[in-house]
Enzyme design. Structure first.
Site, PDB file in Angstrom:
ATOM      1  N   ARG A 130     102.441  62.129  11.186  1.00  0.00           N
ATOM      2  CA  ARG A 130     103.233  61.812   9.987  1.00  0.00           C
ATOM      3  C   ARG A 130     103.166  62.960   8.995  1.00  0.00           C
ATOM      4  O   ARG A 130     102.101  63.502   8.730  1.00  0.00           O
ATOM      5  CB  ARG A 130     102.715  60.521   9.328  1.00  0.00           C
ATOM      6  CG  ARG A 130     103.235  59.295  10.010  1.00  0.00           C
ATOM      7  CD  ARG A 130     102.711  58.025   9.382  1.00  0.00           C
ATOM      8  NE  ARG A 130     103.035  57.902   7.964  1.00  0.00           N
ATOM      9  CZ  ARG A 130     103.075  56.731   7.329  1.00  0.00           C
ATOM     10  NH1 ARG A 130     102.850  55.615   7.988  1.00  0.00           N
ATOM     11  NH2 ARG A 130     103.338  56.675   6.058  1.00  0.00           N
TER      12      ARG A 130
ATOM     13  N   ARG B  71     100.333  59.797  -3.082  1.00  0.00           N
ATOM     14  CA  ARG B  71     100.688  58.424  -2.679  1.00  0.00           C
ATOM     15  C   ARG B  71      99.735  57.401  -3.312  1.00  0.00           C
ATOM     16  O   ARG B  71     100.159  56.339  -3.772  1.00  0.00           O
ATOM     17  CB  ARG B  71     100.677  58.298  -1.152  1.00  0.00           C
ATOM     18  CG  ARG B  71     102.020  58.677  -0.520  1.00  0.00           C
ATOM     19  CD  ARG B  71     101.952  59.132   0.921  1.00  0.00           C
ATOM     20  NE  ARG B  71     101.245  58.297   1.867  1.00  0.00           N
ATOM     21  CZ  ARG B  71     101.724  57.167   2.420  1.00  0.00           C
ATOM     22  NH1 ARG B  71     102.907  56.727   2.089  1.00  0.00           N
ATOM     23  NH2 ARG B  71     101.016  56.512   3.301  1.00  0.00           N
TER      24      ARG B  71
HETATM   25  P1  AMP Z   1     104.761  53.072   3.942  1.00  0.00           P
HETATM   26  O1  AMP Z   1     104.839  53.297   5.406  1.00  0.00           O
HETATM   27  O2  AMP Z   1     104.976  51.628   3.546  1.00  0.00           O
HETATM   28  O3  AMP Z   1     103.531  53.632   3.310  1.00  0.00           O
HETATM   29  O4  AMP Z   1     106.004  53.856   3.287  1.00  0.00           O
HETATM   30  C1  AMP Z   1     106.172  55.243   3.499  1.00  0.00           C
HETATM   31  C2  AMP Z   1     107.035  55.828   2.378  1.00  0.00           C
HETATM   32  O5  AMP Z   1     108.325  55.200   2.389  1.00  0.00           O
HETATM   33  C3  AMP Z   1     106.528  55.618   0.966  1.00  0.00           C
HETATM   34  O6  AMP Z   1     105.561  56.586   0.595  1.00  0.00           O
HETATM   35  C4  AMP Z   1     107.809  55.749   0.166  1.00  0.00           C
HETATM   36  O7  AMP Z   1     108.237  57.094   0.053  1.00  0.00           O
HETATM   37  C5  AMP Z   1     108.800  55.034   1.060  1.00  0.00           C
HETATM   38  N1  AMP Z   1     108.822  53.588   0.741  1.00  0.00           N
HETATM   39  C6  AMP Z   1     108.455  52.564   1.551  1.00  0.00           C
HETATM   40  N2  AMP Z   1     108.603  51.381   0.927  1.00  0.00           N
HETATM   41  C7  AMP Z   1     109.089  51.664  -0.303  1.00  0.00           C
HETATM   42  C8  AMP Z   1     109.428  50.867  -1.430  1.00  0.00           C
HETATM   43  N3  AMP Z   1     109.300  49.537  -1.420  1.00  0.00           N
HETATM   44  N4  AMP Z   1     109.895  51.510  -2.533  1.00  0.00           N
HETATM   45  C9  AMP Z   1     110.039  52.839  -2.550  1.00  0.00           C
HETATM   46  N5  AMP Z   1     109.702  53.653  -1.554  1.00  0.00           N
HETATM   47  C10 AMP Z   1     109.227  53.072  -0.428  1.00  0.00           C
END
Ligand code: AMP
Length: 187
Positions: free
Chosen positions: A133, A144
């Site tokens: 990733r 993050r």
């Molecule tokens: P995750 O796999 O849930 O950690 O998501 C990876 C990335 O996708 C995040 O760091 C954001 O850039 C984007 N992302 C996922 N879900 C959201 C959300 N609900 N709102 C905004 N960005 C999101």
């Protein structure tokens, strides 16, 4: 059952949401997974989202909300769903409330997976190597976690005030965490 999973990056939300999805027979809807699939396929949505994701920032609410609104209208989500990684901002909570209100449904339970930050960093660095990733390098990871603390952690109190929050320690063995979540969901 309509369930929301919360917790910082690396808390194990994706793993646990997938296991719970099989156990309960309702879809696992991960906004991160949907964004990543769009990036891989090179769709316009993926192209818009990628720069935010690579920088560790949230994709703008307008884009994210429209995507979830569409996903929740699919037939498989009618009996229930597990939202993983959404909502993440106060505005997304308001938008989800509106979506559910118009469907005449509501969230039954919000599960927060709690973890120690050092353990999370170790976990994410390992996952980054395994999955390749691009949003888990150390700088992006730090960002993050910051964005989570600023924008998403306040949602925990909000759901607590609605009596929907269940906190589960995310650091145990996978099976033990799943068992604790199932116990919480069933009670
Ligand atoms: P995750 O796999 O849930 O950690 O998501 C990876 C990335 O996708 C995040 O760091 C954001 O850039 C984007 N992302 C996922 N879900 C959201 C959300 N609900 N709102 C905004 N960005 C999101």
């Amino acid at each position: 059952m309509r369930i929301v999973f919360m917790g910082p990056p690396g808390a194990g939300k994706g793993t646990q949401a997938a296991l719970l999805s099989s156990a309960l027979g309702i879809p696992h809807i991960s906004t991160g997974d949907i964004f990543r699939a769009n990036v891989t396929q090179g769709t316009p949505l993926g192209k818009e989202a990628q720069s935010y994701m690579d920088a560790g920032e949230y994709v703008p609410d307008g884009i994210t909300n429209a995507m979830v609104r569409d996903r929740l209208t699919h037939d498989d989500a009618r009996p229930g769903f597990i939202l993983d990684g959404y909502p993440r901002t106060v505005e997304q909570v308001a938008e989800l409330d509106a979506m559910l209100r118009s469907a005449g449904t509501k969230i039954d339970c919000v599960i927060e997976l709690t973890v120690d930050v050092d353990a999370v960093v170790a976990r994410l660095v390992r996952r980054s190597a395994e999955q390749g990733r691009t949003d888990d390098t150390e700088d992006v990871l730090r960002r993050r976690l910051e964005v989570y603390a600023e924008q998403t952690a306040p949602l925990i109190e909000l759901y607590q005030s609605r009596n929907l929050l269940v906190q589960v320690d995310g650091l145990g063995e996978i099976e033990a965490v799943t068992a604790a979540i199932l116990l919480a969901v069933n009670s």
